[in-house]
Design an enzyme around this catalytic site. Structure first.
Site: not given
Ligand code: NDP
Length: 330
Positions: A74, A79, A108, A141
């Site tokens: 995604d 982004y 998006k 989006h």
């Molecule tokens: P997430 O809920 O996926 O959380 C991401 C965070 O969690 C990062 O800091 C990552 O750290 C940490 N993390 C991931 N896996 C683990 C684990 N197993 N243990 C501990 N920490 C973990 O948040 P997002 O807001 O990024 O949402 C996911 C995706 O959804 C986005 O990346 C995007 O693609 C999409 N999105 C879409 C939106 C929309 O408006 N359509 C809005 C927001 C998000 P690290 O990377 O440092 O490992």
């Protein structure tokens, strides 16, 4: 009723995608195509427009993900990670690890490209950055149209949707859908258009489970992708007003220990059992591998009940600065 729903779920889960860590099942979309039921997010958060020296972190994450069996990635034009996603995908295709048709790539349309004439150039720009001929899913989006300086302009998302349909007809987007639309907006879109969105992408996590919206989408045969699937689980991302639980919650740790999993894996597994497509983001190799490793156990009803009790209708992504738009969804 239960038996009927159960068989509907079984029927809508179809062919599997081969992967090193085991097959990831797909959901059949309402346009006949397949979407892997788990993906990798690539949003790096609210960083400035200046790239850090970590400019290959998403490329590496996508490569690790493909090696670990992810087939769904995604991204979004806003982004600024489409180029890294494309590099990773094209390298893995060149290495012979996957074929293009094995992968499901979502991007998006940003808010500044709403309207009849802006969608095609926006998608062409995304495809150029991705270095791909088509995306598998193109989403609006947000329902909000605004110039890059943040001021709103008056374009109805229905007009933008017509342009999205044209992208699908051209074959540049195999499937089309929307993100951050509420139920009333979806109802309006469905009633006024000839093409129903195949996918809704919204925030879903323990604190924001949106059962009514999910039920509506199920009735409409719209697959729901859950963004920010960890919500406020991690203290470094949780606002001070965020309801529990955190990852150190004793009840969650007990469940995780029972299955020899981690608390984040339990949170993701719960979403999978709700038939949501989670797209957790991580740029950490061990977490990329850990997050997808949730398809070899099943929660009990009692455990699901506990996880359901954390639903407080609490949003982590709430862009209040857009509240004045007539199309603000929340
Ligand atoms: P997430 O809920 O996926 O959380 C991401 C965070 O969690 C990062 O800091 C990552 O750290 C940490 N993390 C991931 N896996 C683990 C684990 N197993 N243990 C501990 N920490 C973990 O948040 P997002 O807001 O990024 O949402 C996911 C995706 O959804 C986005 O990346 C995007 O693609 C999409 N999105 C879409 C939106 C929309 O408006 N359509 C809005 C927001 C998000 P690290 O990377 O440092 O490992």
């Amino acid at each position: 009723m239960f038996v009927h729903n159960f068989f509907m779920v079984i029927l809508s889960l179809s062919a599997t995608v081969a992967s090193p860590s085991g097959p990831i099942q797909t959901f059949k979309l309402n346009d006949g195509r397949e979407m892997p039921r788990f993906g990798l997010g690539t949003w790096l958060g609210f960083i400035s427009t200046v790239r850090t020296n970590k400019s290959e972190e998403v490329e590496n994450a996508v490569k690790w993900a493909i090696d670990a069996g992810y087939r769904h990635i995604d991204t979004a034009s806003i982004y600024d990670t489409e180029d890294q996603v494309g590099n990773a995908i094209n390298k893995k295709i060149a290495e012979g690890v996957v074929k293009r048709e094995d992968l499901f790539v979502t991007t998006k349309l940003w808010n500044d490209a709403h309207g009849r004439y802006r969608v095609l150039p926006a998608l062409e720009n995304s495809l150029k950055k991705l270095n791909l001929d088509y995306v598998d899913m193109y989403l609006i989006h947000w329902p909000i149209a605004q110039y890059l300086n943040g001021t709103f302009y008056d374009v109805d998302y229905l007009e933008t949707w017509e342009a999205m349909i044209a992208m699908q007809k051209k074959g540049l987007a195999k499937s089309i859908g929307v993100s951050n639309f509420n139920k009333a907006m979806l109802e309006r879109l469905i009633s006024k258009s000839t093409v129903k969105p195949a996918n809704l992408q919204v925030e879903i996590n323990l604190n924001l489970q949106q059962p009514e919206l999910i039920e509506f989408c199920k009735q409409q045969n719209i697959v729901v992708t859950g963004y920010t699937p960890f919500g406020s689980l991690f203290p470094n991302r949780a606002r001070s007003d965020a309801p529990p639980p955190r990852a150190d919650d004793p009840a969650l740790i007990d469940i995780a220990n029972k299955y020899n999993k981690t608390v984040p894996q339990i949170a993701l597994r719960y979403l999978v059992e709700l038939n949501i497509v989670p797209i957790p983001k991580t740029v950490t190799k061990s977490r990329v591998e850990q997050n997808i490793d949730i398809f070899d156990f099943k929660l009990t009803q009692e455990e699901r009940n506990l996880l359901k009790s954390y639903d407080k209708n609490y949003r982590t992504i709430e862009p209040k600065m857009w509240e004045d738009s007539p199309y603000y969804p929340f």
